[in-house]
Scaffold this active site. Structure first.
Site, mmCIF file in Angstrom:
data_model
loop_
_atom_site.group_PDB
_atom_site.id
_atom_site.type_symbol
_atom_site.label_atom_id
_atom_site.label_comp_id
_atom_site.label_asym_id
_atom_site.label_seq_id
_atom_site.Cartn_x
_atom_site.Cartn_y
_atom_site.Cartn_z
ATOM 1 N N HIS A 123 55.072 -0.843 46.419
ATOM 2 C CA HIS A 123 56.147 -0.731 45.439
ATOM 3 C C HIS A 123 57.118 -1.882 45.711
ATOM 4 O O HIS A 123 57.260 -2.311 46.856
ATOM 5 C CB HIS A 123 56.839 0.618 45.664
ATOM 6 C CG HIS A 123 57.872 0.976 44.641
ATOM 7 N ND1 HIS A 123 59.139 0.459 44.647
ATOM 8 C CD2 HIS A 123 57.832 1.827 43.592
ATOM 9 C CE1 HIS A 123 59.836 0.962 43.646
ATOM 10 N NE2 HIS A 123 59.067 1.800 42.987
ATOM 11 N N ASP A 204 56.025 3.903 53.838
ATOM 12 C CA ASP A 204 56.716 4.271 52.603
ATOM 13 C C ASP A 204 56.069 5.567 52.105
ATOM 14 O O ASP A 204 54.980 5.553 51.543
ATOM 15 C CB ASP A 204 56.567 3.129 51.586
ATOM 16 C CG ASP A 204 57.097 3.519 50.205
ATOM 17 O OD1 ASP A 204 57.514 4.676 50.019
ATOM 18 O OD2 ASP A 204 57.084 2.648 49.317
ATOM 19 N N GLN A 207 55.768 8.697 47.664
ATOM 20 C CA GLN A 207 54.839 9.526 46.883
ATOM 21 C C GLN A 207 54.252 10.647 47.735
ATOM 22 O O GLN A 207 54.142 11.784 47.293
ATOM 23 C CB GLN A 207 53.705 8.662 46.304
ATOM 24 C CG GLN A 207 54.154 7.666 45.250
ATOM 25 C CD GLN A 207 54.721 8.337 43.997
ATOM 26 O OE1 GLN A 207 54.303 9.425 43.604
ATOM 27 N NE2 GLN A 207 55.694 7.694 43.375
ATOM 28 N N LYS A 230 61.869 12.809 44.473
ATOM 29 C CA LYS A 230 60.429 12.916 44.191
ATOM 30 C C LYS A 230 59.911 14.291 44.617
ATOM 31 O O LYS A 230 58.831 14.687 44.216
ATOM 32 C CB LYS A 230 59.638 11.851 44.962
ATOM 33 C CG LYS A 230 60.125 10.444 44.774
ATOM 34 C CD LYS A 230 59.405 9.728 43.686
ATOM 35 C CE LYS A 230 59.779 8.260 43.731
ATOM 36 N NZ LYS A 230 59.566 7.582 42.485
ATOM 37 N N CYS A 369 56.755 -0.807 38.880
ATOM 38 C CA CYS A 369 57.391 -1.411 40.062
ATOM 39 C C CYS A 369 56.348 -1.753 41.118
ATOM 40 O O CYS A 369 56.604 -1.633 42.321
ATOM 41 C CB CYS A 369 58.459 -0.505 40.670
ATOM 42 S SG CYS A 369 59.849 -0.271 39.611
HETATM 43 N N1 PMP Z 1 57.993 3.467 47.084
HETATM 44 C C1 PMP Z 1 57.198 4.179 46.279
HETATM 45 C C2 PMP Z 1 55.744 4.308 46.631
HETATM 46 C C3 PMP Z 1 57.715 4.791 45.144
HETATM 47 O O1 PMP Z 1 56.913 5.500 44.349
HETATM 48 C C4 PMP Z 1 59.090 4.644 44.846
HETATM 49 C C5 PMP Z 1 59.693 5.254 43.610
HETATM 50 N N2 PMP Z 1 58.931 5.047 42.460
HETATM 51 C C6 PMP Z 1 59.877 3.894 45.729
HETATM 52 C C7 PMP Z 1 59.298 3.325 46.826
HETATM 53 C C8 PMP Z 1 61.341 3.696 45.479
HETATM 54 O O2 PMP Z 1 62.006 4.926 45.520
HETATM 55 P P1 PMP Z 1 63.511 5.081 45.058
HETATM 56 O O3 PMP Z 1 63.606 4.482 43.693
HETATM 57 O O4 PMP Z 1 63.748 6.551 45.045
HETATM 58 O O5 PMP Z 1 64.367 4.366 46.035
#
Ligand code: PMP
Length: 546
Positions: A123, A204, A207, A230, A369
């Protein structure tokens, strides 16, 4: 005693799904954010209405209660992630902020030339902060070989991980689950292999934490980050787990109140961990909501929820696979509830997403993203349907029905619009000899540009055009397809002219176009006002800036 999991009953715990206007809603966008159960929403409001105060600073009853709530939530968070102690939990605004903190603090002690190993599947939150730190501290970013993620069977291969390390690798930062394609990564295997290496492993878990119980000790990672929103919690709060020995060596990344033990005019001393990393007032109502979410999850049968999500993921993939007009890019094996696909042929992913929205089916369209991964697939923007425990088989059935309807509707709208555009020819325009008649014809061409509310986004806005104008470019295979909308009749006419020239061309064909030549040969340069000409070139720039 955990109660037996029943998806329909579970769904009723979520006020948003109970609202009259949401009775037909099919929410398949939980990978972006989950819905919240009543108890979480209630805890956020209760905090403000019953116990609002700042933490740590004041000596009164409400402040003590707020401080106790935050520290209770820290203990519950440590249990949620399987940390050894509460001081290994740092509250952040979310995964993104936690990764920014790690990139900034971990990298500050590295030597120029040291390496950070990432994957293409990350991401942006697990990529851009490292890019910024690499530039600041002259570090090198390395990426796992392309074959590793997602690997031949759709699941990333993590054996022989040490082969990807060099003697300069100091940080490995990997997602435990791709938010773009859904595949999970065996980070425990990576951690086991890295055990005796002089580098740390950041996971990270944004998910993963939404689907599986986490035990950072079993995972064996050094840092684990996730966002409460999430996993049924509020936005504005996330968790960072760090091994105590490592957290103790890290410098703070933000200065301010609460992160210090003593402040002088020229220097200060830092508080102990974890407060050292929590400068300023946190999002206290969100922490209250997080506490409720953690309590809520501790009473759920998470294994049964996971099994249900897995069953839905299989069903989702098997149903999507039957639709000829789409290409499925994700695989059901080892998948955390995500199906990603693109329409084949002339239909654009964005139009299809809007078509689904018209049927009240919520999915996400774009690069999610995770642009390097989606770009590598070479299919342009993709649609992503993601499930969580409150989804049912009926939701998947509704997606499939909606998808078929939307595919039909969008395909016929596209072919009507394309037919109208295809019927226009520059030679016809040229055949109108006098300028007034040619201009009137150009205005008529504007009717080929139908209103498209869905492309009216800031991203698509054409800057430098007097009238509000939007242009969307989408890659389909080797070709580019453009959609245009404008509030001005003249701009729609000029836009139609531009689309006649550029629609459905490859990048190479677009590079060789002489748009300016056509523009002048039609007398537009000579007769149009400078602001109209500038508007035309603003559209050209928007369309052709690669
Ligand atoms: N890493 C992953 C794998 C994600 O799915 C997300 C959110 N889509 C993020 C990082 C970023 O999370 P946040 O926007 O809550 O900071």
């Amino acid at each position: 005693m955990p109660h037996r999991f029943k998806p329909e009953e579970f769904k009723r715990l979520f006020p948003l799904f109970r609202r009259a206007e949401n009775q037909g809603l099919v929410y398949l966008d939980s990978a972006a954010t989950s819905q919240r159960p009543e108890c979480v929403i209630q805890a956020v409001t209760d905090f403000y209405s019953a116990s609002n105060a700042n933490t740590h600073r004041s000596s009164h009853r409400l402040a003590r209660a707020a401080t106790a709530m935050v520290e209770r939530t820290r203990i519950a968070s440590a249990e949620f992630l399987g940390a050894s102690e509460a001081s290994e939990i740092v509250f952040s605004r979310g995964t993104t902020e936690a990764l920014n903190f790690l990139a900034s603090s971990l990298c500050s002690s590295l030597d120029p030339g040291d390496e950070i190993l990432l994957s293409r599947a990350e991401h942006h939150a697990n990529l851009v902060p490292w890019q910024m730190a690499a530039e600041r501290y002259q570090l090198k970013l390395k990426f796992l070989p392309e074959s590793l993620i997602p690997g031949p069977n759709g699941i990333p291969q993590t054996e022989n991980f040490l082969e990807y390390l060099s003697d300069k690798t100091r940080i490995v930062s990997l997602t435990a689950g791709s938010n773009a394609l859904g595949f999970s990564v065996d980070v425990a295997s990576v951690a086991a292999q890295l055990q005796s290496m002089p580098c740390c492993l950041v996971v990270d878990g944004a998910q993963l934490a939404a689907h599986q119980s986490i035990d950072v000790k079993l995972l064996g990672c050094d840092f684990f980050v996730c966002s409460a929103h999430k996993f049924y919690g509020p936005t504005g709060v996330g968790l960072l787990y760090g091994r105590r020995e490592l957290l103790e060596t890290l410098p703070p990344w933000q200065g301010g109140g609460e992160m210090i033990s003593n402040v002088g005019l020229n220097a200060s001393e830092w508080a102990n961990i974890p407060q050292r990393f929590e400068a300023g007032t946190a999002s206290l109502s969100s922490i209250a909501g997080l506490e409720a979410a953690l309590n809520f999850l501790s009473e759920c049968d998470r294994e049964a929820m996971y099994d249900h999500e897995q069953e839905l993921t299989q069903y989702l993939h098997s149903e999507l696979m039957k639709i000829q007009e789409i290409e499925l890019l994700s695989r059901p094996e080892g998948n955390l509830g995500i199906a990603t696909f693109v329409p084949r042929g002339e239909v654009s992913a964005t139009d299809l997403g809007h078509g689904l929205d018209e049927q009240d089916v919520a999915v996400r369209v774009g690069h999610h993203c995770a642009q390097p991964l989606i770009d590598a697939l070479g299919k342009g923007p993709t649609l992503r349907a993601s499930v969580l425990a409150y989804n049912t088989r009926a939701d998947i059935d509704a997606l499939i029905v909606g998808l078929k309807l939307a595919l039909g509707a969008v395909a016929s709208a596209v072919s009507n619009a394309d037919n109208e555009l295809a019927a226009l020819s520059i030679e016809d325009l040229r055949a109108h000899n006098d300028w007034q008649s040619r201009y009137r014809q150009l205005l008529k061409w504007g009717s080929a540009i139908q209103s498209k509310p869905m492309i009216r986004t800031e991203l698509n806005r054409v800057n430098g055009c007097e009238a509000d104008t939007w242009l969307q470019r989408e890659r389909r295979g080797e070709h580019y397809v453009f959609r245009l909308d404008s509030d001005s009749r003249v701009v729609r006419g000029l836009g139609a002219l531009l689309l006649v020239l550029i629609q459905n061309k490859t990048e190479e064909e677009l590079e060789h176009l002489d748009i300016e030549g056509v523009f002048s040969s039609l007398g537009l340069k000579q007769h149009l006002s400078p602001s109209r000409s500038n508007g035309f070139y603003a559209m050209v720039k928007k369309a052709l800036s690669f």
